[in-house]
Enzyme design. Structure first.
Site, PDB file in Angstrom:
ATOM      1  N   TYR A 147     123.163  86.378 -21.433  1.00  0.00           N
ATOM      2  CA  TYR A 147     121.861  85.866 -20.699  1.00  0.00           C
ATOM      3  C   TYR A 147     120.779  85.927 -21.781  1.00  0.00           C
ATOM      4  CZ  TYR A 147     118.391  86.096 -16.875  1.00  0.00           C
ATOM      5  OH  TYR A 147     117.578  86.129 -15.730  1.00  0.00           O
ATOM      6  N   SER A 191     117.187  94.845  -4.189  1.00  0.00           N
ATOM      7  CA  SER A 191     118.471  94.316  -2.916  1.00  0.00           C
ATOM      8  C   SER A 191     119.244  95.496  -2.893  1.00  0.00           C
ATOM      9  CB  SER A 191     119.052  93.177  -3.331  1.00  0.00           C
ATOM     10  OG  SER A 191     119.566  93.058  -4.675  1.00  0.00           O
ATOM     11  N   THR A 212     112.027 102.063 -16.554  1.00  0.00           N
ATOM     12  CA  THR A 212     110.827 101.237 -15.951  1.00  0.00           C
ATOM     13  C   THR A 212     111.020  99.729 -15.661  1.00  0.00           C
ATOM     14  OG1 THR A 212     109.452 100.970 -17.468  1.00  0.00           O
ATOM     15  CG2 THR A 212     109.182 103.236 -16.641  1.00  0.00           C
ATOM     16  N   ASP A 275     120.915  98.623 -21.081  1.00  0.00           N
ATOM     17  CA  ASP A 275     119.839  98.569 -20.121  1.00  0.00           C
ATOM     18  C   ASP A 275     118.458  98.936 -20.698  1.00  0.00           C
ATOM     19  OD1 ASP A 275     120.317  98.980 -16.614  1.00  0.00           O
ATOM     20  OD2 ASP A 275     118.176  99.432 -17.541  1.00  0.00           O
TER      21      ASP A 275
END
Ligand code: NAD
Ligand code: UDP
Length: 318
Positions: A147, A191, A212, A275
């Site tokens: 990505y 979600s 964050t 991440d």
């Protein structure tokens, strides 16, 4: 009346954009392969005579008969679980071949084309907040690379079509955006947390929750996209679009639990590889060039989003 092509139009952002463009009196052609998109997102315009849905995978070239004035190129899965793993090679192809195919279409139609790029191009950022001139810190061989590097290559193609082939381009780097028409099962943090709380399930924080993110409400993101498309041709970006208010993931979980109540408890799970630990846009450029600045705070945006997910889960019976 303009004819506008939107790729990724049955997804979260794309469907909000198509509805806005139809309501503003345009003809809209929506291209999507429905990989993460849902036709039901388009219920309110699907029968509109000015709206056309074409099922197509942007990895392959597309030809359209009619003139096109503008192209918004959004097609690409955006949630880490949707773009990684078995989808990784397809994601790179979607980013790179997709950009190339849409740029060729823009060239042949003499249409302006906007790329929905991403804050992910900054990777694990070593400057904070992130400014457009920061070149990023991406792991090129990690599980997010399909990505991150895919979008970096798409940006590169956009700028080469601008320099070599005179295509009028617009590149926006979108930071985390949320709101109605997100897929409850899409795996992104807002979600997930809202649906977990509504179902009385545990809230899954990945890592310690100290990382964050800065969350922008979808309506304001769509405003910025449309303003960017309407900006003078010599303003091509890249421009950061996002809400600079920054929250830890633990703060987000606490807010959502407080708003929904119920029996959900926080549990801590493994942090996925690469991440990013922090993310916050510097939006000075968007303020100056687009006169755009978000006004909707996270509390209000979450309340609207909770209402949406409540009705989604009732419709689905879960
Ligand atoms: P989404 O997954 O809801 O929508 C993506 C849409 O693209 C889906 O409808 C999907 O079916 C379609 N698609 C995927 N691959 C395709 C292909 N090969 N051919 C045709 N259609 C294809 O995600 P979203 O949040 O609406 O994101 C839209 C765009 O905005 C993406 O390009 C994403 O990278 C970018 N973006 C979104 C965010 C965000 O927070 N929502 C942040 C940064 C960038
Ligand atoms: N996250 C989390 N629990 C979840 C889903 C995500 O703690 O159920 C974390 C994730 O690890 C990341 C942040 O929330 O640090 C934002 O994740 P998301 O997938 O929404 O977006 P991105 O990582 O692409 O910014």
């Amino acid at each position: 009346m303009k004819t506008i092509l939107v790729t990724g139009g049955s997804g979260f952002l794309g469907s909000n954009l198509c509805i806005r463009l139809i309501n503003e009196g345009n003809k809209v052609i929506c291209i999507d392969n429905n990989y993460t998109g849902r036709i039901k997102n388009l219920d309110e315009i699907i029968n509109d005579p000015n709206f056309l849905f074409i099922k197509h995978d942007v990895i392959y070239p597309l030809s359209i008969e009619c003139p096109i004035d503008e192209i918004y190129h959004l097609a690409c899965p955006a949630s880490p679980p949707a773009y990684q793993g078995k989808a990784a090679i397809m994601t790179t192809k979607t980013c790179v071949y997709g950009a190339n195919n849409l740029l060729e279409l823009a060239k042949s139609k003499k249409a302006k084309i906007l790329l929905a790029s991403t804050s992910e191009i900054y990777g694990e950022p070593l400057t904070h907040p992130q400014v457009e001139c920061y070149r990023g810190n991406v792991n090129p061989i990690g599980i997010r690379a399909c990505y991150d590097e895919g979008k970096r290559c798409a940006e590169s193609l956009f700028f080469d079509y601008y320099r070599q082939k005179n295509v009028i381009i617009k590149v926006i780097r979108i930071f985390n955006t949320y709101g109605p028409k997100m897929d409850p099962n899409d795996g992104r943090v807002i979600s997930n947390f809202i649906c977990q709380a509504l179902r009385g399930e545990n809230i899954t924080i990945y890592g310690q929750g100290d990382q964050t993110r800065s969350f922008c409400y979808v309506d304001e993101l769509i405003d910025a996209m449309i303003k960017m498309m309407a900006s003078p041709d010599d303003f091509v970006g890249p421009v950061n679009i996002g809400n600079p208010s920054e929250f830890t993931i633990k703060e987000l979980a606490t807010k959502i639990i407080a708003k929904i109540g119920g029996i959900s408890k926080i549990i801590y799970c493994d942090l996925p590889q690469d991440d990013p630990s922090q993310r916050k846009p510097d939006i000075s450029l968007a303020k100056e060039k687009l006169l755009w600045e978000p006004q909707i705070d996270l509390d209000h945006g979450l309340e609207e989003t909770i209402k949406y997910f409540k009705s989604e889960l009732i419709i689905r019976g879960k």
